[in-house]
Write an enzyme that holds these catalytic residues in place. Structure first.
Site: not given
Ligand code: IPM
Ligand code: MN
Ligand code: NAD
Length: 371
Positions: A151, A201, A234, A258, A262
């Site tokens: 990032y 990784k 993975d 990140d 999710d």
């Molecule tokens: C998160 C989001 C952010 C990230 C994006 C929106 C920049 O996906 O907070 O998980 O990738 O960190």
């Molecule tokens: Mn995210």
């Protein structure tokens, strides 16, 4: 005299915390409204602290008016705050995401919010997307390195617009950055089930992730009470689905964290429930609290977003502000609400954002509420 005595015995009866509210775009303002109701209520019950809020009208609307997502001095506005509470940012139909989201990443990096803490716990009453897995199997926390990795804004584009165009995006991993986030993870593992998985990784990315592996090897003996292991990213994606019970504390680099959060969010009931911090553990700068989810344009404006991820993020903010009794009060109310079968459409229910917020509020206040 009595009054003087009580002042001395309780020198700071009402602590004030300065909070920046950044509702943002899409469902951000919808869910933050419910979190604010809950925060207001626990302040009234506890009477030991007060939140002094400053609402910042930044995001897509601000961009329409000014051509910018945030004002030039946004970091100076945020710096004196004790915490930042953020809804969600992004309105991709109108503004490219890398423009709307740049200030968010800048806040994380400038305020050295290197520990992004993302718990993923399947709560009773919440339907599991994993067949045969229940609340006893899914209770983990991902510590995402939040200040460097993929990032950092290092790179460039060359020969733009030609067939020979080149884009370079450089990831940056430092020994200091890896060490501090791993230490944070080990400390958290000590307070949990004494197990840590570091995501790597190193079989393919021979510089950065070999360094991650080496730092883990060096630190592990200092935390001999914690069982630690490394797992390729993975394989971790597979095992989060196949055997989530193998995970307690997970430490991951910025991009891996990140992606895996999710996934961790969805196995613990969905993004509507997943909270997050962006913590500066040294408290040299304000920390930021926000859900894992984004602005959800697909459901924005319909009043059906689940406010729980936002409400639980607000509870994590209270923990950081050392108002743990109030934080715990919120978590207990959320757990009771979900266990009672109060669900928004993402969980298969019918409650609106408002009704779900009110259901949590009712349990905080000990009054009856519609299911
Ligand atoms: C998160 C989001 C952010 C990230 C994006 C929106 C920049 O996906 O907070 O998980 O990738 O960190
Ligand atoms: Mn995210
Ligand atoms: P998203 O998280 O906004 O949505 C993904 C899916 O989850 C959608 O189907 C959405 O309806 C659902 N969802 C998310 N939150 C929900 C909630 N509270 N209740 C019910 N359902 C919910 O991800 P996306 O669609 O990829 O991104 C939308 C925008 O948000 C983009 O601009 C993206 O860049 C941005 N984004 C911002 C943040 C942030 O502000 N921290 C985080 C992630 C994405």
């Amino acid at each position: 005299m009595l009054r003087i005595f009580s002042l001395f015995s309780n020198p700071d009866p009402m602590k004030t915390h300065r909070i920046a509210l950044y509702p943002g775009d899409g469902i951000g303002p919808e869910v933050i409204a419910e979190a604010l109701g809950v925060l207001e209520s626990v302040q009234q019950i506890d009477e030991t602290f007060r939140l002094e809020t400053t609402t910042l009208p930044w995001g897509a609307d601000y961009w329409r008016e000014t051509g910018h997502v945030v004002p030039d001095d946004f970091l100076d506005i945020l710096r004196p705050m004790d915490a930042i509470l953020l809804g969600a940012v992004g309105w991709p139909a109108e503004i490219p995401d890398h423009i709307t989201l740049a200030p968010l990443v800048k806040i994380r990096q400038t305020f050295d919010q290197y520990a992004c803490v993302r718990p993923a716990k399947l709560l009773p009453g919440v339907p599991s997307v994993l067949a045969g897995k229940g609340p006893a199997d899914i209770d983990l926390v991902v510590i995402r390195e939040n200040s460097e990795g993929e990032y950092v804004n290092v790179g460039g584009r060359f020969r733009t617009g030609t067939d020979d165009e080149v884009a370079v995006q450089t990831a940056l991993h430092t020994r200091r950055g890896i060490t501090r986030v791993l230490r944070y993870g080990f400390e958290m593992a000590r307070r949990r089930r004494q197990h840590l998985t570091m995501i790597t990784k190193s079989n393919a990315l021979r510089f950065a992730y070999v360094l991650w592996d080496e730092v883990l090897e060096e630190l592990a003996p200092q935390y001999a009470d914690v069982e630690s292991r490394r797992l390729h990213c993975d394989a971790a994606a597979m095992d989060l689905v196949r055997r989530p019970e193998m995970f307690d504390v997970v430490v991951a680099s910025n991009l891996f964290g990140d992606l895996l959060t999710d996934l961790a969010g969805v196995i613990s009931g969905g993004l509507g429930l997943a909270p997050s911090t962006n913590t500066n553990p040294e408290r040299a700068f304000p920390s930021m609290f926000e859900p894992v989810h984004g602005s959800a344009p697909d459901i924005a404006g319909r009043g059906i977003a689940n406010p729980v991820a936002m409400i639980l993020s607000a509870a994590m903010m209270l923990d950081h502000l050392e108002q743990s009794a109030a934080a715990q009060r919120i978590r207990a109310a959320v757990e009771q609400t979900l266990a009672d079968g109060c669900h928004t459409p993402d969980l298969g229910g019918k409650l609106s954002t408002r009704a779900m917020g009110d259901a949590v509020l009712a349990r905080i206040q000990g009054r009856p509420a519609a299911r």
